[in-house]
Design a protein around this motif. Sequence first.
Motif, PDB file in Angstrom:
ATOM      1  N   SER A 164       0.795  -1.232   0.000  1.00 49.65           N
ATOM      2  CA  SER A 164       0.000   0.000   0.000  1.00 49.65           C
ATOM      3  C   SER A 164       0.824   1.277   0.000  1.00 49.65           C
ATOM      4  O   SER A 164       0.286   2.355  -0.259  1.00 49.65           O
ATOM      5  N   ASN A 165       2.120   1.193   0.273  1.00 51.72           N
ATOM      6  CA  ASN A 165       2.970   2.385   0.274  1.00 51.72           C
ATOM      7  C   ASN A 165       3.971   2.413  -0.883  1.00 51.72           C
ATOM      8  O   ASN A 165       4.826   3.289  -0.933  1.00 51.72           O
ATOM      9  N   PHE A 182       0.388  -5.080  -9.368  1.00 51.67           N
ATOM     10  CA  PHE A 182       0.455  -3.835  -8.601  1.00 51.67           C
ATOM     11  C   PHE A 182      -0.855  -3.535  -7.876  1.00 51.67           C
ATOM     12  O   PHE A 182      -1.109  -2.390  -7.505  1.00 51.67           O
ATOM     13  N   TRP A 183      -1.664  -4.540  -7.661  1.00 50.98           N
ATOM     14  CA  TRP A 183      -2.975  -4.331  -7.060  1.00 50.98           C
ATOM     15  C   TRP A 183      -2.848  -3.649  -5.691  1.00 50.98           C
ATOM     16  O   TRP A 183      -2.118  -4.099  -4.810  1.00 50.98           O
ATOM     17  N   GLY A 184      -3.558  -2.527  -5.521  1.00 47.69           N
ATOM     18  CA  GLY A 184      -3.619  -1.870  -4.219  1.00 47.69           C
ATOM     19  C   GLY A 184      -2.369  -1.114  -3.808  1.00 47.69           C
ATOM     20  O   GLY A 184      -2.188  -0.811  -2.629  1.00 47.69           O
ATOM     21  N   THR A 185      -1.506  -0.779  -4.763  1.00 45.84           N
ATOM     22  CA  THR A 185      -0.310  -0.003  -4.426  1.00 45.84           C
ATOM     23  C   THR A 185      -0.606   1.488  -4.522  1.00 45.84           C
ATOM     24  O   THR A 185      -1.687   1.897  -4.950  1.00 45.84           O
ATOM     25  N   ALA A 186       0.384   2.305  -4.125  1.00 48.63           N
ATOM     26  CA  ALA A 186       0.215   3.762  -4.145  1.00 48.63           C
ATOM     27  C   ALA A 186       0.981   4.404  -5.298  1.00 48.63           C
ATOM     28  O   ALA A 186       1.264   5.599  -5.271  1.00 48.63           O
ATOM     29  N   PHE A 203      -3.163  -3.225 -12.507  1.00 46.93           N
ATOM     30  CA  PHE A 203      -3.057  -1.936 -11.818  1.00 46.93           C
ATOM     31  C   PHE A 203      -4.356  -1.580 -11.098  1.00 46.93           C
ATOM     32  O   PHE A 203      -4.647  -0.408 -10.864  1.00 46.93           O
ATOM     33  N   SER A 204      -5.121  -2.581 -10.740  1.00 45.88           N
ATOM     34  CA  SER A 204      -6.407  -2.329 -10.087  1.00 45.88           C
ATOM     35  C   SER A 204      -6.228  -1.771  -8.682  1.00 45.88           C
ATOM     36  O   SER A 204      -5.257  -2.086  -7.987  1.00 45.88           O
ATOM     37  N   LEU A 209      -2.994   6.657  -9.130  1.00 49.70           N
ATOM     38  CA  LEU A 209      -2.444   6.638 -10.486  1.00 49.70           C
ATOM     39  C   LEU A 209      -2.753   7.920 -11.254  1.00 49.70           C
ATOM     40  O   LEU A 209      -3.892   8.383 -11.288  1.00 49.70           O
ATOM     41  N   LYS A 210      -1.700   8.455 -11.878  1.00 50.74           N
ATOM     42  CA  LYS A 210      -1.855   9.646 -12.713  1.00 50.74           C
ATOM     43  C   LYS A 210      -1.444   9.381 -14.159  1.00 50.74           C
ATOM     44  O   LYS A 210      -1.956   9.995 -15.082  1.00 50.74           O
TER      45      LYS A 210
END
Length: 300
Positions: A164-165, A182-186, A203-204, A209-210
């Motif tokens: 998560s970080n 990358f599920w649930g990452t920042a 990438f869910s 995400l930008k």
Amino acid sequence: MKKFYLPLLTVICILCVIGCEHPQTPGNPQKPSDSATTGQNTEEPVKQEAEVKNENGTMVITKAGTISKEDFQKFIKDDSLTVAGPLTEENYKLIGQLPITKLDLSGATDIPGGYTQVTMSLEGVIHQNNNVIPLNFRGNTKLETVILPDTAEVLPAAAFSECSNLKSFTGKGIKIVGYCAFWGTAVETIELPAAEEIGYSAFSNCKNLKIVSLPKAKKLYNDILYNNHCPLDITIKLPCTVEVTPGADLKPSEPKDPFTFRGFYTKNASLVLFGDPESEITDKEWQGHSWKSIDCCKIN
């Protein structure tokens, strides 16, 4: 008569003794076992100790081999670890267990080979590749930055799921991204210049995400950006020829249009198409979706 049998009996006894000492026959020779010649069981591999040195805080492995978790921990400084040189699959497994915020593997070599499941179809596809990066940091909430070597081509499924970080990731050579990697990452920016295949939900639930840049993507799932309907203000960069596949858990009530992005508001997203996509764009729509904006970027 006794004088005749006594020498004969003596000769027979001698022959029996000789036969017991040499039971093998020329027609059926017995080969020596490996354990007899080496003094050990060859079925158990001999663990070779790695040779490691310290170069300005970098853990430089000069000879691949067994490295303990404690050995890695000696090189952690300010919650960061930098490793160079040949790493074994066991080494990578231990690295995934370390409590670090930054991991720099840009100097790592000899990426282990093996199988990794990417699941580009409902049945699943198994890719065999010699450049698998067998990292598994799943659920590590301390990890923030990861830099992979350019020689790493395959990222296993769920490699950084629920980290998560995790905010920054670099993998210039990655060609295949496993599902939920990358599920649930920042992460705020995902730039994978060599990526060709993207597994479902890769990438869910990445609500920060930008930018997602996949200029060489050939196949991806339509739910790679599933964000529980979070209205992301995002820029997506894709080739106009990319093949979009329906999600693996598509419900019967959901449309089977392969170009429908699930759980993601395209009207809030800007789209950049690589190639020569002018003919594909009509009234700010691409593949049946309305986008915030659409730009073209020709590849030289």
